[in-house]
Design an enzyme around this catalytic site. Structure first.
Site, short mmCIF file in Angstrom:
data_model
loop_
_atom_site.label_atom_id
_atom_site.label_comp_id
_atom_site.label_asym_id
_atom_site.label_seq_id
_atom_site.Cartn_x
_atom_site.Cartn_y
_atom_site.Cartn_z
N ASP A 79 36.12 36.22 37.80
CA ASP A 79 35.62 37.43 38.46
C ASP A 79 34.82 38.26 37.46
O ASP A 79 34.21 37.72 36.54
CB ASP A 79 36.80 38.21 39.05
CG ASP A 79 36.45 38.88 40.36
OD1 ASP A 79 35.69 39.87 40.32
OD2 ASP A 79 36.92 38.43 41.41
N HIS B 160 35.83 45.02 40.28
CA HIS B 160 36.22 44.03 41.29
C HIS B 160 37.38 43.16 40.81
O HIS B 160 38.39 43.03 41.50
CB HIS B 160 35.02 43.16 41.67
CG HIS B 160 35.26 42.29 42.86
ND1 HIS B 160 35.67 40.99 42.75
CD2 HIS B 160 35.15 42.52 44.19
CE1 HIS B 160 35.79 40.45 43.96
NE2 HIS B 160 35.49 41.37 44.85
N SER C 134 37.58 38.64 49.80
CA SER C 134 37.98 38.68 48.39
C SER C 134 39.45 39.03 48.27
O SER C 134 40.21 38.39 47.55
CB SER C 134 37.17 39.74 47.63
OG SER C 134 35.90 39.29 47.30
#
Length: 277
Positions: free
Chosen positions: A53, A85, A232
């Site tokens: 990520d 994120h 996600s």
């Protein structure tokens, strides 16, 4: 939609974030919905989960889980989640208050830059690092909307090592899921809400499982509580549950009838996994 190099579109599957200031002592809905039968003897072995990520900020609540860090961009053993994120994904998997399995070992492999952009090459480097570290699961809450022979080869190398790959299906309202979620052997996960309704931006196509991914509590890169939605988050939730099965040596049971629930949405059957020791 985030544009990547070499004309590939890299989809970081985030959406509407709302600041949430209060912490609840009750179980979060995603945890309660998925982990229905958990006791202190369930978690036997530390499961190694690679989070490919934007990096994970080294905050107190996740610090104890991070066993390894690597940034493929500069080959440096440090990461920084400027894009905000990767920290959210890791917290969904492993945070001791809002995560699914606080006992996992997180392998923080940064494959995205500060703008959330990545290339097939950077993802492949991350996959190869995961193989090198002999992880059990690779979580990829990311995707491309175009196929790549190189990406397919990298994914197959990991699958050949019996590593589970969990990938977000994508949130572009498309008739097909993203890559690598679309590949055979990769577990493609889409998001549902508390009412078992599919996330309104969800891609269609190869959906192996659905998991909580709408209005889910996460921790951002500043250590604050946020609410996030998208595949996600759903992929991270699924990874957490899968890690419980691996930890208790039951990973082959994730498709057994007693551990899954079929959800029918507009005539289409979706499969939901929960932990039922």
């Amino acid at each position: 939609m985030i544009k990547c190099k070499k004309s590939l579109f890299f989809l970081i599957l985030t959406s509407f974030l709302v600041l949430f200031s209060a912490c609840s002592t009750e179980k979060e809905w995603n945890v309660e919905r998925q982990v229905v039968n958990l006791d202190e003897n369930t978690v036997k072995d530390k499961v190694k989960v690679a989070v490919l990520d934007s990096g994970i900020n080294n905050l107190t609540h996740l610090k104890k889980n991070i066993a390894y860090t690597f940034n493929v961009e500069d080959n440096n053993k440090s990461t920084s989640d400027l894009f905000d994120h990767g920290t959210k994904i890791a917290s969904t998997i492993a945070d001791n208050k809002i995560g699914i399995n606080p006992n996992v070992s997180i392998y923080d492999i940064q494959v995205l830059n500060s703008k959330g952009q990545g290339t097939v090459e950077s993802i492949c480097k991350g996959i190869d690092k995961s193989i090198e570290q002999r992880v059990d699961i690779i979580n990829m809450s990311l995707g491309f909307n175009k196929d790549s022979k190189l990406l397919r080869k990298c994914v197959n190398r990991a699958l050949d090592k019996n590593i589970f790959i969990v990938a977000a299906s994508g949130d572009g309202s498309s008739d097909s899921v993203n890559y690598p979620a679309d590949y055979k052997g990769v577990i493609s996960v889409s998001a549902i809400d508390k009412d078992d309704t599919l996330y309104r931006f969800s891609n269609k196509g190869k959906i192996d499982f659905v998991a909580p991914g709408v209005d889910v509590k996460v921790i951002d890169n500043e250590g604050k509580i946020d609410i996030d939605s998208g595949s996600s988050i759903a992929a991270a939730n699924f990874t957490g549950v899968l890690s419980l099965y691996i930890s208790s040596n039951q990973e082959k049971n994730i498709y057994k009838e007693k551990n899954i629930r079929n959800i029918y949405i507009k005539g289409t059957k979706y499969t939901f996994l929960y932990y039922n020791r």
